[in-house]
Scaffold this motif. Structure first.
Motif, PDB file in Angstrom:
ATOM      1  N   UNK A   1       0.826  -1.210   0.000  1.00  0.00           N
ATOM      2  CA  UNK A   1       0.000   0.000   0.000  1.00  0.00           C
ATOM      3  C   UNK A   1       0.861   1.261   0.000  1.00  0.00           C
ATOM      4  N   UNK A   2       1.952   1.235   0.768  1.00  0.00           N
ATOM      5  CA  UNK A   2       2.866   2.380   0.805  1.00  0.00           C
ATOM      6  C   UNK A   2       3.522   2.574  -0.563  1.00  0.00           C
ATOM      7  N   UNK A   3       3.947   1.489  -1.181  1.00  0.00           N
ATOM      8  CA  UNK A   3       4.559   1.577  -2.509  1.00  0.00           C
ATOM      9  C   UNK A   3       3.579   2.136  -3.546  1.00  0.00           C
ATOM     10  N   UNK A   4       2.337   1.714  -3.472  1.00  0.00           N
ATOM     11  CA  UNK A   4       1.332   2.189  -4.425  1.00  0.00           C
ATOM     12  C   UNK A   4       1.064   3.674  -4.249  1.00  0.00           C
ATOM     13  N   UNK A   5       1.024   4.119  -3.015  1.00  0.00           N
ATOM     14  CA  UNK A   5       0.738   5.536  -2.750  1.00  0.00           C
ATOM     15  C   UNK A   5       1.917   6.436  -3.094  1.00  0.00           C
ATOM     16  N   UNK A   6       3.105   6.026  -2.711  1.00  0.00           N
ATOM     17  CA  UNK A   6       4.269   6.901  -2.846  1.00  0.00           C
ATOM     18  C   UNK A   6       4.989   6.775  -4.181  1.00  0.00           C
ATOM     19  N   UNK A   7       4.941   5.570  -4.767  1.00  0.00           N
ATOM     20  CA  UNK A   7       5.716   5.325  -5.984  1.00  0.00           C
ATOM     21  C   UNK A   7       4.866   4.898  -7.190  1.00  0.00           C
ATOM     22  N   UNK A   8       3.549   4.707  -6.945  1.00  0.00           N
ATOM     23  CA  UNK A   8       2.656   4.213  -8.015  1.00  0.00           C
ATOM     24  C   UNK A   8       3.142   2.874  -8.552  1.00  0.00           C
ATOM     25  N   UNK A   9       3.737   2.072  -7.675  1.00  0.00           N
ATOM     26  CA  UNK A   9       4.197   0.730  -8.025  1.00  0.00           C
ATOM     27  C   UNK A   9       3.476  -0.278  -7.144  1.00  0.00           C
ATOM     28  N   UNK A  10       3.258  -1.481  -7.682  1.00  0.00           N
ATOM     29  CA  UNK A  10       2.441  -2.470  -6.980  1.00  0.00           C
ATOM     30  C   UNK A  10       3.109  -3.019  -5.722  1.00  0.00           C
ATOM     31  N   UNK A  11       4.430  -3.142  -5.738  1.00  0.00           N
ATOM     32  CA  UNK A  11       5.134  -3.718  -4.596  1.00  0.00           C
ATOM     33  C   UNK A  11       6.614  -3.339  -4.657  1.00  0.00           C
ATOM     34  N   UNK A  12       7.373  -3.755  -3.638  1.00  0.00           N
ATOM     35  CA  UNK A  12       8.774  -3.349  -3.536  1.00  0.00           C
ATOM     36  C   UNK A  12       9.726  -4.413  -4.071  1.00  0.00           C
ATOM     37  N   UNK A  13       9.372  -5.034  -5.166  1.00  0.00           N
ATOM     38  CA  UNK A  13      10.262  -5.995  -5.821  1.00  0.00           C
ATOM     39  C   UNK A  13      10.995  -6.885  -4.843  1.00  0.00           C
ATOM     40  N   UNK A  14      12.281  -6.876  -4.862  1.00  0.00           N
ATOM     41  CA  UNK A  14      13.064  -7.698  -3.941  1.00  0.00           C
ATOM     42  C   UNK A  14      13.448  -6.923  -2.680  1.00  0.00           C
ATOM     43  N   UNK A  15      12.745  -5.829  -2.418  1.00  0.00           N
ATOM     44  CA  UNK A  15      13.021  -5.038  -1.214  1.00  0.00           C
ATOM     45  C   UNK A  15      14.061  -3.957  -1.430  1.00  0.00           C
ATOM     46  N   UNK A  16      14.296  -3.606  -2.688  1.00  0.00           N
ATOM     47  CA  UNK A  16      15.358  -2.622  -2.989  1.00  0.00           C
ATOM     48  C   UNK A  16      15.052  -1.240  -2.421  1.00  0.00           C
ATOM     49  N   UNK A  17      13.773  -0.840  -2.488  1.00  0.00           N
ATOM     50  CA  UNK A  17      13.417   0.494  -1.978  1.00  0.00           C
ATOM     51  C   UNK A  17      13.630   0.566  -0.471  1.00  0.00           C
ATOM     52  N   UNK A  18      13.164  -0.460   0.237  1.00  0.00           N
ATOM     53  CA  UNK A  18      13.338  -0.482   1.691  1.00  0.00           C
ATOM     54  C   UNK A  18      14.811  -0.498   2.067  1.00  0.00           C
TER      55      UNK A  18
END
Length: 395
Positions: free
Chosen positions: A209-226
């Motif tokens: 949900x955070x990824x969708x709101x902040x990045x317009x992406x469905x999920x954080x792939x392999x956790x690279x953003x985190x």
């Protein structure tokens, strides 16, 4: 509860288990052989697994329904029938891909409501459509029977966990990281009634949900953003104070507890602390790790110590889409490693991480077809073991 009693008419079958979880990102189909052994049901063998993403429009409809958006009865019925067509098509594609012929289909359905406190749950996906399209019997709507018997209706995966992962000398923890995280604790040498299982809280749901709101992406792939962000420990501490995390098992949860309002609060606290976007994702990921570790320390470890004080070791096997998030897995490995718990994925035991829940429902469908109970009362809190689901005949 005696899971070893099977009727003389029970037979090995090829069953297609179909799962679409709270992340609402698609459908997993696990085509399995469920056999009858000397001691009852033999371990389920996954013969083939396929994953199919929801189309953008269908996923939007599912998320709207599950998120509490006002929808007419006609729109909800339309969605249920669309999902029935989707599930049938997915089973057909998976069977063709793996060159297998299922004899039975077991469909969890798409959860759009789960409120155990009020004793109600709703999974949609019209089973009659699936049965007619495939001309196969379909078992669906698994959760209500357990809830009618006083249970939470979840988790239902512990039956598979016990059949596949129980060990005579080692404690086993089975963690599933879907939209929601659920854990099964199997004491060394224990019977199925010794299993403890419950939902620990959000796994991917809040991160997505955070990824969708902040990045317009469905999920954080392999956790690279985190991995690029900084965890706001004070925010994690405040969010961990949420009532659900401290409630004792049996318990289960969903979007009702960890949907939009929960995400709103998390983001607001992070923004108040002048967090960067990646810090918010890192904090959401850390929250998943910390609440799982808390659940183990507060509830699982005391239970394991009481039932199996002489266990040689405790091992954890992780499944679900979250098992592919390297940052999430690294956090779990570090925290549990400090507690003496070795962490691996179910891949190391020969079970694909995204196939496990679908395989669990293949087993549950087989049990229902043979008139056998599929819930584990010690996990769900039901008053008794019951036969789960409803059968649609497609011959």
């Amino acid at each position: 509860m005696d899971v070893a009693k099977t009727p003389s008419s029970a037979k090995a079958m090829i069953v297609a288990g179909v799962m679409s979880g709270t992340s609402a990102d698609g459908v997993d189909v696990a085509i399995c052989r469920v056999s009858v052994g000397r001691n009852g049901v033999a371990p389920v063998k996954v013969l083939g697994h396929s994953r199919f993403a929801y189309g953008k429009k269908l996923r939007a409809m599912v998320l709207a329904a599950a998120g509490g958006t006002k929808m007419s009865a006609a729109k909800l019925a339309q969605l249920s029938w669309k999902l029935g067509e989707e599930y049938a098509a997915c089973v057909e594609k998976a069977a063709k891909e793996h060159k297998l012929k299922p004899e039975l289909v077991a469909v969890h359905g798409q959860t759009i409501l789960h409120d155990a406190d009020e004793g109600m749950t709703w999974q949609i996906g019209e089973a009659a459509v699936i049965a007619e399209r495939l001309r196969l019997p379909v078992v669906s709507d698994f959760r209500p029977a357990d809830m009618a018997a006083g249970g939470q209706g979840a988790p239902l995966v512990p039956m598979l966990d016990w059949y596949l992962f129980r060990h005579e000398t080692k404690n086993r923890l089975l963690l599933n990281l879907g939209g929601i995280a659920n854990v099964t604790a199997l004491p060394a040498g224990g019977c199925v009634d010794d299993a403890m299982a419950f939902d620990t809280g959000p796994a991917n749901m809040v991160i997505d949900a955070v990824m969708q709101r902040l990045y317009k992406r469905e999920y954080d792939g392999s956790g690279r953003t985190a991995a690029r962000g900084k965890v706001l420990e004070d925010v994690v501490r405040k969010m961990r104070a949420t009532k659900y995390f401290n409630a004792k098992p049996p318990k289960s949860c969903g979007r009702e507890e960890f949907g939009e309002a929960f995400v709103d609060k998390l983001i607001a606290l992070c923004e108040k602390a002048d967090a960067e976007k990646e810090d918010i994702v890192a904090t959401a990921t850390a929250l998943t790790v910390e609440t799982i570790v808390d659940a183990y320390s507060k509830f699982c470890w005391p239970h394991l110590g009481q039932v199996a004080p002489g266990a040689k070791a405790t091992e954890m096997f992780v499944a679900g889409g979250g098992a592919k998030n390297k940052t999430l897995m690294r956090g779990l490995a570090e925290k549990f490693g400090a507690l003496g718990v070795k962490v691996a994925t179910t891949e190391s035991a020969g079970l694909a991480v995204e196939a496990k829940e679908a395989a669990a429902f293949a087993l549950l469908g087989w049990l229902t077809w043979h008139g056998l109970p599929g819930n584990v009362p010690s996990a769900t809190g039901a008053k008794r073991a019951v036969v789960l689901g409803k059968v649609s005949y497609g011959g």
